[in-house]
Scaffold this motif. Structure first.
Motif, short mmCIF file in Angstrom:
data_model
loop_
_atom_site.label_atom_id
_atom_site.label_comp_id
_atom_site.label_asym_id
_atom_site.label_seq_id
_atom_site.Cartn_x
_atom_site.Cartn_y
_atom_site.Cartn_z
N GLU A 16 -2.78 10.82 6.75
CA GLU A 16 -3.10 12.17 6.26
C GLU A 16 -4.60 12.27 5.94
OE1 GLU A 16 0.59 13.76 3.66
OE2 GLU A 16 -0.04 11.73 3.20
N LYS A 32 3.72 16.13 -1.57
CA LYS A 32 3.81 14.68 -1.34
C LYS A 32 4.82 14.03 -2.29
CE LYS A 32 2.28 10.87 0.49
NZ LYS A 32 2.27 10.62 1.92
N HIS A 33 4.69 14.35 -3.58
CA HIS A 33 5.46 13.57 -4.56
C HIS A 33 6.76 14.23 -4.98
CE1 HIS A 33 2.37 10.60 -4.90
NE2 HIS A 33 1.46 11.51 -5.17
N GLN A 93 1.05 4.18 -2.79
CA GLN A 93 0.79 5.61 -2.53
C GLN A 93 1.77 6.50 -3.27
OE1 GLN A 93 0.87 5.97 1.75
NE2 GLN A 93 -1.08 4.89 1.96
N LYS A 96 -6.13 14.60 8.62
CA LYS A 96 -6.19 15.93 8.02
C LYS A 96 -7.52 16.12 7.30
CE LYS A 96 -3.30 17.74 4.73
NZ LYS A 96 -1.92 17.88 4.31
N HIS A 97 -7.76 15.32 6.29
CA HIS A 97 -8.92 15.58 5.45
C HIS A 97 -10.24 15.28 6.13
CE1 HIS A 97 -7.35 16.78 1.46
NE2 HIS A 97 -6.23 16.36 2.02
N ALA A 98 -10.36 14.11 6.75
CA ALA A 98 -11.65 13.73 7.32
C ALA A 98 -11.91 14.44 8.66
CB ALA A 98 -11.73 12.22 7.49
N LEU A 115 -2.18 10.28 -1.00
CA LEU A 115 -2.01 10.62 0.41
C LEU A 115 -2.08 9.34 1.25
CD1 LEU A 115 -4.09 13.89 0.86
CD2 LEU A 115 -1.71 13.60 0.20
N SER A 116 -1.41 9.37 2.41
CA SER A 116 -1.41 8.19 3.26
C SER A 116 -2.70 8.14 4.08
CB SER A 116 -0.22 8.23 4.21
OG SER A 116 -0.38 9.31 5.10
N LYS A 117 -2.96 6.98 4.64
CA LYS A 117 -4.17 6.80 5.43
C LYS A 117 -4.20 7.80 6.59
CE LYS A 117 -6.95 3.08 7.38
NZ LYS A 117 -7.04 1.66 7.70
N ARG A 155 -10.82 17.20 9.82
CA ARG A 155 -11.09 18.63 9.63
C ARG A 155 -12.58 18.86 9.37
NH1 ARG A 155 -11.80 22.96 9.48
NH2 ARG A 155 -10.65 24.78 8.73
N ASN A 156 -13.21 17.93 8.66
CA ASN A 156 -14.62 18.07 8.34
C ASN A 156 -15.53 17.59 9.48
OD1 ASN A 156 -15.28 18.95 5.39
ND2 ASN A 156 -13.40 17.76 5.28
N GLU A 172 -0.85 19.86 -2.30
CA GLU A 172 -0.56 18.61 -1.59
C GLU A 172 0.17 17.61 -2.48
OE1 GLU A 172 -3.59 17.51 1.96
OE2 GLU A 172 -4.43 17.39 -0.05
N ASN A 216 -12.24 18.63 -1.09
CA ASN A 216 -12.50 18.78 0.34
C ASN A 216 -13.02 20.20 0.60
OD1 ASN A 216 -12.32 19.12 3.16
ND2 ASN A 216 -10.76 17.53 3.26
N PRO A 217 -14.24 20.32 1.17
CA PRO A 217 -14.86 21.64 1.34
C PRO A 217 -14.12 22.56 2.30
CG PRO A 217 -16.16 19.94 2.44
CD PRO A 217 -15.12 19.23 1.62
N LYS A 218 -13.22 22.02 3.13
CA LYS A 218 -12.60 22.83 4.18
C LYS A 218 -11.23 23.37 3.81
CE LYS A 218 -15.87 22.17 7.32
NZ LYS A 218 -16.89 21.61 6.42
N PHE A 219 -10.70 23.00 2.63
CA PHE A 219 -9.37 23.49 2.25
C PHE A 219 -9.44 24.31 0.96
CE2 PHE A 219 -8.45 19.63 4.73
CZ PHE A 219 -7.56 20.17 5.66
N ARG A 236 0.33 6.61 -6.88
CA ARG A 236 -0.94 7.32 -7.01
C ARG A 236 -0.71 8.82 -6.98
NH1 ARG A 236 -3.34 4.53 -2.37
NH2 ARG A 236 -3.81 2.45 -3.11
N GLU A 262 0.84 -1.20 0.00
CA GLU A 262 0.00 0.00 0.00
C GLU A 262 0.88 1.26 0.00
OE1 GLU A 262 -3.05 0.90 -0.43
OE2 GLU A 262 -2.94 2.94 0.34
#
Lengths: 322, 320
Positions: B225, A117-118, A83, B229-231, B221-223, B233-234, A113, A102-105, A86, A79
């Motif tokens: 993050e 990340k990459h 990553q 971070k993403h989940a 992204l890793s699990k 935050r919401n 990101e 994502n609605p918050k960023f 991906r 995995e």
């Protein structure tokens, strides 16, 4: 570049194991755009998600003879190794621009990101690069828009942001799952133009998943038609429209309304394929399409046809072509 | 955003008005006459009448209310009937304990719940998830006084690690202050963590099934993050809302916990004042606690502007 051989995806459900993708084999060349068409539930989205391995496992289980991207066997990767691929070597864009961000960023941050990340960029550099990406996908005033939240953007703008995000890693393979379905017709045309432009400019290979044959005609060179998890026909776009061989493909083509003939009440209803897709846990013996096929024969109910190459590059799974 | 905060502040005015009427009326509706309480049952009618006049209790109710409200607005909550001391000074002197207890236990519960809830949601359906759910169920079901006694017996009586009762002011001896607060804070925190971790878990499961999570995975992204971070935050808005409500209810639970651990806080003050029929003290303490409750809710509302850009930028036009 991408080689898929005998790829199956099974889901464990309360009612037993169902096969959503059934021994699918195909390949995509560098720079090629491959289309996958089929009705809802035919397994086309599951197929794409299994290539990038973002299906929830369990309940999903992927089995394949081969799944290689540029010589790397994707199924051998952990995995963590996956990553790293991906978002970089292979990435995916989705149908719903309204909910895929994502609605918050801020959108600039969400693109950044990928760079962080990459490519290990610092935040400020990463944001600069995302502004460049926004400009690349035709977003006006990219510097300002990078500071917007998704709710401040229209559907078309958001889909551009998602495309920018997918391109940020400079992928070799882009999987696009119904990228224009949720958009207005005029915006659809713009996004399709953008996708074509990207393919021509960067040579990114693409798999375009759609139920819209119009999109296929616009963009792709080769098409896979899927039905109940199986490939039923695989051929060039030209053949698909001019010489479709599988009755299901014929039905799909005939269901496109002809824009040149005026529609009046004497024309009768639009053409459709009678019946609906069989449930995956209740598939018939023999050909999966037999229940809806106008050319059904006795053999169709007895034995399942195999995918055969009937002319160079034209594969069909139907007893009519045996 | 300024507009949002100003609107919230204006909305507080009627809240305060209703709150003050309820607190005021409350004392006049409960049985028992404060004059009897002060003078005793054997007092003469003249003595009672003159005390009534001095306390303003002979005036019509509405006049009494405005006289009282006017004094409250200037910060005068009256004097204790029992010892004549200023109600406000007594409250301020005792408020510290209760506030430390409340904030400490809510912080503890948020830490436990966010860690437990997110780990459970990320491992939904596994034994990890089931263990968190089980622990949360225990937390929700245990009565606080029972857990308090249990902890006290284990850590204070049997193992003698911590003091069982009493309080030391932080300025006096900080280590002792912390040692005295550990058991009460753990009692309240553990119990509140039960409900909050269930909320966190279900909220996180909901967020983790959203489309933007799939996008985040497709980016590589890793699990960790994705979850933190993403989940998360919401999921924060309901978590913060609930923690704010808990901070309010903990003021109520403090009455029991302060009693058990002999902490000289507002909860103890209310209980004692009720027994002594010290009306101004009860009235003042309840008013003070209600005020804090309202302010906590205001803070929660304001925190939304930090947590949700859509509320923060509410006035802005969509760029279609």
């Amino acid at each position: 570049m991408l080689t898929v051989r005998d790829l199956s995806v099974e889901f464990t459900t309360d009612r037993g194991v169902v096969t959503a993708v059934d021994r699918v084999s195909f390949s995509v060349d560098k720079g090629e755009m491959l289309g996958i068409v089929g009705e809802s539930g035919c397994g086309k989205s599951v197929l794409a998600r299994s290539i990038i391995r973002i299906l929830p496992m369990p309940p999903a289980r992927i089995r394949a003879g081969q799944l290689t991207l540029d010589g790397t066997n994707l199924l051998d990767l952990s995995e963590r190794e996956m990553q790293k691929l991906r978002g970089k070597a292979v990435t995916m864009i989705f149908q719903e621009p309204m909910t895929s961000l994502n609605p918050k960023f801020k959108v600039g941050y969400q693109i950044a990101e990928v760079f962080r990340k990459h490519f290990g960029l610092r935040s400020s550099e990463a944001i600069e690069r995302s502004v460049e990406m926004l400009a690349l996908v035709g977003i006006p005033d990219p510097e300002e828009r990078a500071k917007s939240y998704p709710f401040q953007l229209s559907g078309g703008m958001r889909q551009r942001v998602i495309i920018a995000m997918a391109l940020a890693g400079d992928p070799q393979l882009l999987l696009a799952d119904e990228p224009t379905t949720a958009l207005d017709v005029t915006i659809q045309a713009q996004i399709l133009d953008l996708i074509r432009e990207i393919n021509e400019r960067s040579g990114t290979s693409m798999i375009l998943i759609t139920h819209d044959l119009g999109v296929i005609a616009e963009l792709v060179q080769r098409v896979i038609v899927m039905y109940a998890g199986q490939i039923v026909e695989m051929t060039t776009t030209e053949n698909l429209f001019d010489r479709p061989l599988h009755p299901y493909t014929v039905g799909l083509r005939n269901s496109i309304p002809d824009i040149d003939s005026p529609v009046s009440k004497y024309d009768g209803p639009l053409n459709e394929i009678a019946g609906s897709v069989p449930a995956l846990d209740d598939l018939p013996i023999g050909c999966y399409f037999q229940g809806r096929c106008p050319k059904r024969m006795q053999v169709c109910a007895d034995r399942q046809p195999v995918l055969k190459e009937v002319s160079p590059g034209h594969h069909v799974r139907c007893w009519l072509n045996d | 955003m300024i507009f949002y905060i100003v609107r919230r502040l204006l909305q507080l005015i009627p809240v305060f008005l209703v709150m003050s009427i309820v607190v005021f009326m409350f004392l006049h509706l409960v049985p028992g006459d404060p004059v009897d309480a002060i003078l005793g049952n054997e007092a003469t009618e003249e003595a009672k009448a003159s005390l009534r006049a001095r306390l303003g209790l002979d005036q019509p109710l509405i006049v009494q209310y405005f006289m009282w409200a006017g004094r409250v607005l200037t910060g005068d909550l009256g004097n204790s009937i029992v010892n004549g001391g200023s109600v406000l000074d007594t409250i301020l002197q005792k408020a510290g304990v209760t506030i430390f207890l409340a904030i400490g236990s809510v912080l503890l519960s948020v830490i436990i719940a966010v860690i437990g809830g997110t780990i459970a949601s990320a491992n939904k359906g596994t034994w990890i998830d089931l263990s968190v759910l089980g622990a949360a169920l225990v937390g929700v079901s245990i009565p606080s006084f029972w857990l308090a006694i249990l902890l006290m017996m284990t850590f204070a009586v049997n193992w003698q690690l911590l003091p069982s009762i009493g309080y030391t002011a932080p300025a006096e001896d900080f280590t002792e202050f912390v040692r005295h607060l550990i058991l009460p804070v753990v009692t309240l925190g553990a119990i509140m963590a039960g409900a909050l971790s269930r909320l966190t878990r279900s909220e996180m499961i909901d967020q983790l099934s959203q489309d933007y999570i799939v996008t985040a995975r497709a980016k590589g992204l890793s699990k960790f993050e994705i979850v933190y971070k993403h989940a998360l935050r919401n999921a924060l808005i309901p978590i913060v809302t609930f923690a704010g409500l808990e901070l309010g209810t903990v003021l109520g639970s403090a009455i029991v916990i302060e009693r058990i651990f002999s902490l000289p806080g507002l909860g103890q003050l209310i209980v004692e004042s009720i027994f002594l029929r010290d009306y101004p003290m009860v009235q003042g303490t309840i008013l003070f606690l209600s005020l804090i409750f309202v302010l906590i809710n205001l803070l929660v509302d304001i925190s939304y502007t930090l947590l949700d850009p859509e509320i923060r930028l509410g006035g802005e036009q969509r760029n279609d």
